[in-house]
Each structure stands twice: as C-alpha cells, then as structure tokens.
Write a protein that holds these residues in place. Sequence first.
Motif, PDB file in Angstrom:
ATOM      1  N   ALA A 174       0.808  -1.220   0.000  1.00 49.15           N
ATOM      2  CA  ALA A 174       0.000   0.000   0.000  1.00 49.15           C
ATOM      3  C   ALA A 174       0.841   1.270   0.000  1.00 49.15           C
ATOM      4  O   ALA A 174       0.492   2.263  -0.656  1.00 49.15           O
ATOM      5  CB  ALA A 174      -0.937  -0.002   1.205  1.00 49.15           C
ATOM      6  N   ALA A 175       1.958   1.271   0.732  1.00 48.15           N
ATOM      7  CA  ALA A 175       2.768   2.486   0.828  1.00 48.15           C
ATOM      8  C   ALA A 175       3.552   2.778  -0.443  1.00 48.15           C
ATOM      9  O   ALA A 175       4.219   3.808  -0.534  1.00 48.15           O
ATOM     10  CB  ALA A 175       3.725   2.370   2.016  1.00 48.15           C
ATOM     11  N   SER A 176       3.461   1.914  -1.419  1.00 48.28           N
ATOM     12  CA  SER A 176       4.148   2.138  -2.687  1.00 48.28           C
ATOM     13  C   SER A 176       3.363   3.066  -3.610  1.00 48.28           C
ATOM     14  O   SER A 176       3.883   3.493  -4.648  1.00 48.28           O
ATOM     15  CB  SER A 176       4.381   0.796  -3.400  1.00 48.28           C
ATOM     16  OG  SER A 176       5.209  -0.051  -2.630  1.00 48.28           O
ATOM     17  N   PHE A 177       2.120   3.383  -3.246  1.00 51.40           N
ATOM     18  CA  PHE A 177       1.261   4.185  -4.115  1.00 51.40           C
ATOM     19  C   PHE A 177       0.755   5.433  -3.391  1.00 51.40           C
ATOM     20  O   PHE A 177       0.509   5.396  -2.181  1.00 51.40           O
ATOM     21  CB  PHE A 177       0.051   3.357  -4.579  1.00 51.40           C
ATOM     22  CG  PHE A 177       0.420   2.100  -5.301  1.00 51.40           C
ATOM     23  CD1 PHE A 177       0.689   2.113  -6.664  1.00 51.40           C
ATOM     24  CD2 PHE A 177       0.513   0.884  -4.623  1.00 51.40           C
ATOM     25  CE1 PHE A 177       1.034   0.944  -7.334  1.00 51.40           C
ATOM     26  CE2 PHE A 177       0.863  -0.286  -5.274  1.00 51.40           C
ATOM     27  CZ  PHE A 177       1.133  -0.248  -6.642  1.00 51.40           C
ATOM     28  N   PRO A 178       0.560   6.559  -4.108  1.00 50.05           N
ATOM     29  CA  PRO A 178      -0.021   7.757  -3.503  1.00 50.05           C
ATOM     30  C   PRO A 178      -1.504   7.551  -3.213  1.00 50.05           C
ATOM     31  O   PRO A 178      -2.135   6.651  -3.784  1.00 50.05           O
ATOM     32  CB  PRO A 178       0.186   8.818  -4.585  1.00 50.05           C
ATOM     33  CG  PRO A 178       0.227   8.043  -5.866  1.00 50.05           C
ATOM     34  CD  PRO A 178       0.906   6.746  -5.523  1.00 50.05           C
TER      35      PRO A 178
ATOM     36  N   SER B 160      -6.633   1.388  -5.928  1.00 46.04           N
ATOM     37  CA  SER B 160      -6.468   0.627  -7.173  1.00 46.04           C
ATOM     38  C   SER B 160      -5.106  -0.055  -7.232  1.00 46.04           C
ATOM     39  O   SER B 160      -5.002  -1.229  -7.601  1.00 46.04           O
ATOM     40  CB  SER B 160      -6.637   1.557  -8.377  1.00 46.04           C
ATOM     41  OG  SER B 160      -7.954   2.046  -8.461  1.00 46.04           O
ATOM     42  N   GLY B 161      -4.051   0.676  -6.869  1.00 39.60           N
ATOM     43  CA  GLY B 161      -2.712   0.105  -6.915  1.00 39.60           C
ATOM     44  C   GLY B 161      -2.556  -1.082  -5.983  1.00 39.60           C
ATOM     45  O   GLY B 161      -2.003  -2.121  -6.361  1.00 39.60           O
ATOM     46  N   SER B 162      -3.065  -0.936  -4.756  1.00 39.46           N
ATOM     47  CA  SER B 162      -2.977  -2.018  -3.778  1.00 39.46           C
ATOM     48  C   SER B 162      -3.799  -3.221  -4.222  1.00 39.46           C
ATOM     49  O   SER B 162      -3.359  -4.373  -4.114  1.00 39.46           O
ATOM     50  CB  SER B 162      -3.468  -1.536  -2.406  1.00 39.46           C
ATOM     51  OG  SER B 162      -2.674  -0.477  -1.930  1.00 39.46           O
ATOM     52  N   ALA B 163      -5.011  -2.948  -4.709  1.00 38.93           N
ATOM     53  CA  ALA B 163      -5.906  -4.033  -5.129  1.00 38.93           C
ATOM     54  C   ALA B 163      -5.318  -4.822  -6.293  1.00 38.93           C
ATOM     55  O   ALA B 163      -5.296  -6.052  -6.279  1.00 38.93           O
ATOM     56  CB  ALA B 163      -7.267  -3.457  -5.506  1.00 38.93           C
TER      57      ALA B 163
END
Length: 439
Positions: free
Chosen positions: A369-373, A379-382
Amino acid sequence: MNKIRENTVHNTANDTQIDRSKQQKIAGISSVLGSTIEWYDFFLYGTMAAIIFPQLFFPEQDPYVATLLTFSTYAVGYVARPIGGILFGHLGDKIGRKVSLVATLILMGVMTLLVGLLPGYNQIGLWAPIIVTVLRFLQGIAIGGEWPGSVLISMEWGTKKNRGFMAALPQIGVPLGLILGTAVTSLFITVSGDSFQTWGWRVPFILSIFLVIIGLVIRFNLLETPSFKKALEEKELPKLPFVSVFKHYPKQVISGVFSNVSSDIAFGVFAFYTTTYGIKFLGLDKSIFVNATLVGAVIAVFAISLFGYLSDKISPKKILGFGNILLILWALPYFYLLNTKSTGLIFLAIIIAFIIHSIMWAPLAPVIAASFPAHLRFSGSAITFMFRGLIGGGVAPLISTYLLNKFDTGYAISGYIIIAAVIALIALKFVDVKYHKED
C-alpha cells in the motif's frame, strides 16, 4: 458520482474536530471485523473444497480428477480477484473507501449464503458445478475489493509511528476468519455426524449472513480517511485509476506482486492443501488437520500483531525478507514431519508454518500500500495484491495436486515453495516502501 464526491468533500469540514485517536480505534476494529467476515466466507469454501465438494459436485469423476476440478473452482475465486480489484479500486479511489467496503461485504455475504443453499450434482446435475463456480467467481470479486479497502481504512487513520501496525490489523482477519470457519466446520462435523455430507456442511455458509449484518452496521458508521479527503479536495482523482496505476507505477505493481507471491503460495499449501494431502496421500483422519490448522490460526493472530508492530520498529521489507528466508528453511522439514503420521509432529509442523507465514503476512500490507499515492492507493494495492493471489494461492492447491500425482512425494511441493520464496527475495530488492504527502 459527482454528487457523492461533493458530499464527501463537504463532510471533510465537519470532520475536522474529530478525535483522530478515537477514529483510529474504530477503523482498526471495523477493519478487523469486516476482514474476518469476508475471509471466513472465502476460506469456508476452501475447507469444504478439501473435504466435501469433490463428492458433492463431481461424484462421477475419478478421485484425482474430482480433486483437480474442485480446486479449479477454488482457483476461480483468485482469477476473479483482479477484476474485483479493478472494479472496487475504481470505486474506492473515486468515491471512497467506505462505499467500496460496504459493497464488498454485501456481495460476499449473499454469494456465501447461496453456496449453502445450492443443491448438489445428484439433484440438479451439471448445473450444480456450474453455479458453484459462478458463486465462487463472485466471491473472488468481493475479496478483490475487501482487502485493499480494509487495509487503507486502517492504515490511513494511523500515524507515522504506527502505520505498519495499523495496516497489519486487517491481516489478522485472515487467521480469525480461518479460525471461525474451521471451528464452525469442526463443530458441525461433530454435531451432524454422518449427516455432515447432506446438511451439516451447509449450516456454516448460511450462518455467515448474520455476521454480515453485524459487519454492515459497523461499516455504515465508518468515516473516510484524511488521506482520501485530501486527495478529493486537491482534485487529484484520475478518470480511470487502474489505467493510471499501470501507466505510472508498473515497477511498484510488478515488484509488489512477486515479492509477496511466496506468502500466498505458502498459505495455499499450509492452510488448504495440507488437509487434502493428509487425507488422500497419508490416509489420516481429516480432524487431525482441521484441528492443527485451528491451533495454527490462533497463534497466527498474535504473531501477525507482533510482527506488524515490529515492522514499524524495524522495516516492513526486512521483516518480509526474514519470513521468506525462514520459509525456505522450513519447506522440507514441513513435509518430513507430516510424513511421520505422528499427530504431535503434524501439529508442530503446521503451527511453525503458520508462524512463518505470519512473519510474511504482517508487513505485506505496508509493503504494497505504501508504494502508491493516496489518489491511486486503492487501485494500486488491489491490483498488486490480487495478481499476487492469482499466480500464488489461487493455483497453489492445483499445482500441489499435480506435483504430488507426478512425483508421488510431498518434497516436490517443498521445491515449489522454495522456488517461490527465492523469487520473492529477489523481487523485494526492487520494492520502495514510502509514504506520500497525503499522509
């Protein structure tokens, strides 16, 4: 949709005086409970896939073929996860985490209830496996939105000092859901006796609807996170979040998928395939593995909490790497202990396996999760988490069944686990865990 967004921004002004520590507690509790319910429903299917569904939905098949077909319907749930991740990721990044979480819980609850009410092959023929596959697919779509929503609602209410621990809280829902599903299954195996294959297996599915109602009551009282509100106010939301993720953050997706795939494969083997291995290959009673899994899951609740806390003190990447090293070391001894057919050693093997998985599972959420703003985080985490599941746990029972049938030894599955862990360690070097300005 614009009206919903306007209401969300309007509510931001009203929420400025809210006690953040209080909301942090509410978010943590609601995430754990909601995640537990969702995973109870999802894992209940996996448990029944190992002990009931081959005879119920594929009675005319060879036992090996029936097991493959059953685990294929299990894998369908993982195939659906990326679709659910894209769908609910869009809702979560455009409208809000809360709306998406309520929708996933309703979808999962209804599908699980229908599985419990579904007639078997002997009643409706080919329609039975077709319908159960569709229901499993829709369960997978629900999970595709549940995990990132639960993680984000908890993590984004956290502070810089405890985000790792807060992100790990929804992870506790996995062993809790497994505990609940296993305990209820074990109870009805005992209560229904010989009738378990006719009506006893259905009750755990039907009971889940009451858990869903409790979860919905809590989720309707959730507030949106400060990170998402700030993203709304700054009008950073893209029209198609999942497109923006693939366009601007491909490295984060790829490294996130492969650095975490081993934990999903390990869980697919430890929590699900082990029961099939024990029954079909070792000829042991299913209660040994059901009870050992239950004990392992109880210990995992505390282990996940501990290593979630340590991820804040040390580093999520280091904790995840340590877990993968332990997985490599334990893969061979695991099957050695199972093969002894000693109840005590089987319990020991499964308990240690669950602890190792917990070490990997706890820091997984902040690593991804912390890789995305914030405006693309849902969406990125999912997408990352669900593609990881698709090539990991979704096919792990299938691949394990094939390897055992081909090589006639559990050590072939050990090799499969070791290869996955080595790949994860390599991919982990490319993961960049950082928090963004919205946090």
